[in-house]
Design an enzyme around this catalytic site. Structure first.
Site, PDB file in Angstrom:
ATOM      1  CG  HIS A 131       0.174   6.627   5.493  1.00 45.75           C
ATOM      2  ND1 HIS A 131       1.314   7.095   6.105  1.00 45.75           N
ATOM      3  CD2 HIS A 131       0.404   5.316   5.247  1.00 45.75           C
ATOM      4  CE1 HIS A 131       2.190   6.094   6.229  1.00 45.75           C
ATOM      5  NE2 HIS A 131       1.655   4.999   5.726  1.00 45.75           N
ATOM      6  CG  HIS A 185      -0.646   0.927   7.181  1.00 46.83           C
ATOM      7  ND1 HIS A 185       0.316   0.371   7.993  1.00 46.83           N
ATOM      8  CD2 HIS A 185       0.000   1.864   6.418  1.00 46.83           C
ATOM      9  CE1 HIS A 185       1.491   0.954   7.744  1.00 46.83           C
ATOM     10  NE2 HIS A 185       1.334   1.855   6.784  1.00 46.83           N
ATOM     11  CD  GLU A 186      -1.007   2.263   2.698  1.00 42.81           C
ATOM     12  OE1 GLU A 186      -0.592   3.441   2.605  1.00 42.81           O
ATOM     13  OE2 GLU A 186      -0.266   1.332   3.037  1.00 42.81           O
ATOM     14  CD  GLN A 191       3.315   5.751   2.699  1.00 43.06           C
ATOM     15  OE1 GLN A 191       2.329   5.208   2.237  1.00 43.06           O
ATOM     16  NE2 GLN A 191       4.334   5.061   3.204  1.00 43.06           N
ATOM     17  N   GLY A 201       0.836  -1.195   0.000  1.00 46.79           N
ATOM     18  CA  GLY A 201       0.000   0.000   0.000  1.00 46.79           C
ATOM     19  C   GLY A 201       0.866   1.238   0.000  1.00 46.79           C
ATOM     20  CB  CYS A 243       5.134   2.057   7.333  1.00 51.03           C
ATOM     21  SG  CYS A 243       4.642   3.545   6.442  1.00 51.03           S
ATOM     22  CG  LEU A 244       6.666   0.980   1.335  1.00 49.23           C
ATOM     23  CD1 LEU A 244       6.084   1.288  -0.041  1.00 49.23           C
ATOM     24  CD2 LEU A 244       7.797  -0.033   1.224  1.00 49.23           C
TER      25      LEU A 244
HETATM   26 NI    NI Z   1       2.563   3.149   5.706  1.00 45.60          NI
END
Ligand code: NI
Length: 151
Positions: free
Chosen positions: A136, A132-133, A51, A46, A90-91
């Site tokens: 953000h 999660h996304e 991000q 995701g 998480c990226l």
């Molecule tokens: Ni994330």
């Protein structure tokens, strides 16, 4: 199509509420395609627009390597039920992982790149990824919700 740079923990943009998308034009489609490319390149499941430094309410999700792809523009949770716990990363937070509590089932309303309203009912890992996304988009990171830090 292009790979965008992923913003890392410590950048204020990750802590800022993203704004609604109002223009459903060609640029939005290009951005969403870039988000998928960037996510797959980074082996993520995701990615949210903040991000990659863009404060708009957009996220992309694919937990099965691209077989099922979700693009969520201005997503809203209509219903959440149940509880599940799983290890997340998480990226934007390389090297961090931990167990987070998420809803087991989610019903989410979102627009697609063309501005068409859609409703998604997701469970299991998809519900984790959606939650999660979407966090953000409100400046919330999974590390805020960790119960047991990994690593
Ligand atoms: Ni994330």
């Amino acid at each position: 199509m292009a790979i965008r740079q992923i913003v890392k923990l410590g950048d204020d943009i990750l802590r800022t509420r993203a704004k609604e998308v109002t223009e459903f034009d060609e640029n939005l489609g290009i951005l969403i395609d870039d988000m998928f490319d960037t996510m797959f390149r980074a082996d993520g499941v995701g990615l949210a627009a903040p991000q990659i430094g863009i404060l708009r309410r957009i996220c992309v999700i694919s937990v099965d390597g691209g077989e099922t792809k979700f693009e969520l523009v201005n997503p809203v949770i209509l219903k959440a039920s149940g509880v599940q716990h799983g290890t997340e990363g998480c990226l934007s937070c390389p090297g961090r992982s931990g167990v987070v509590e998420r809803p087991k089932k989610l019903t989410v309303q979102a627009k697609d790149r063309f501005g068409v309203e859609r409703v998604y009912k997701v469970t299991g890992y998809n519900a984790v990824a959606f939650s999660h996304e979407m966090d953000h988009l409100d400046g919330i990171l999974f590390i805020d919700k960790i119960k047991n830090e990994g690593n």
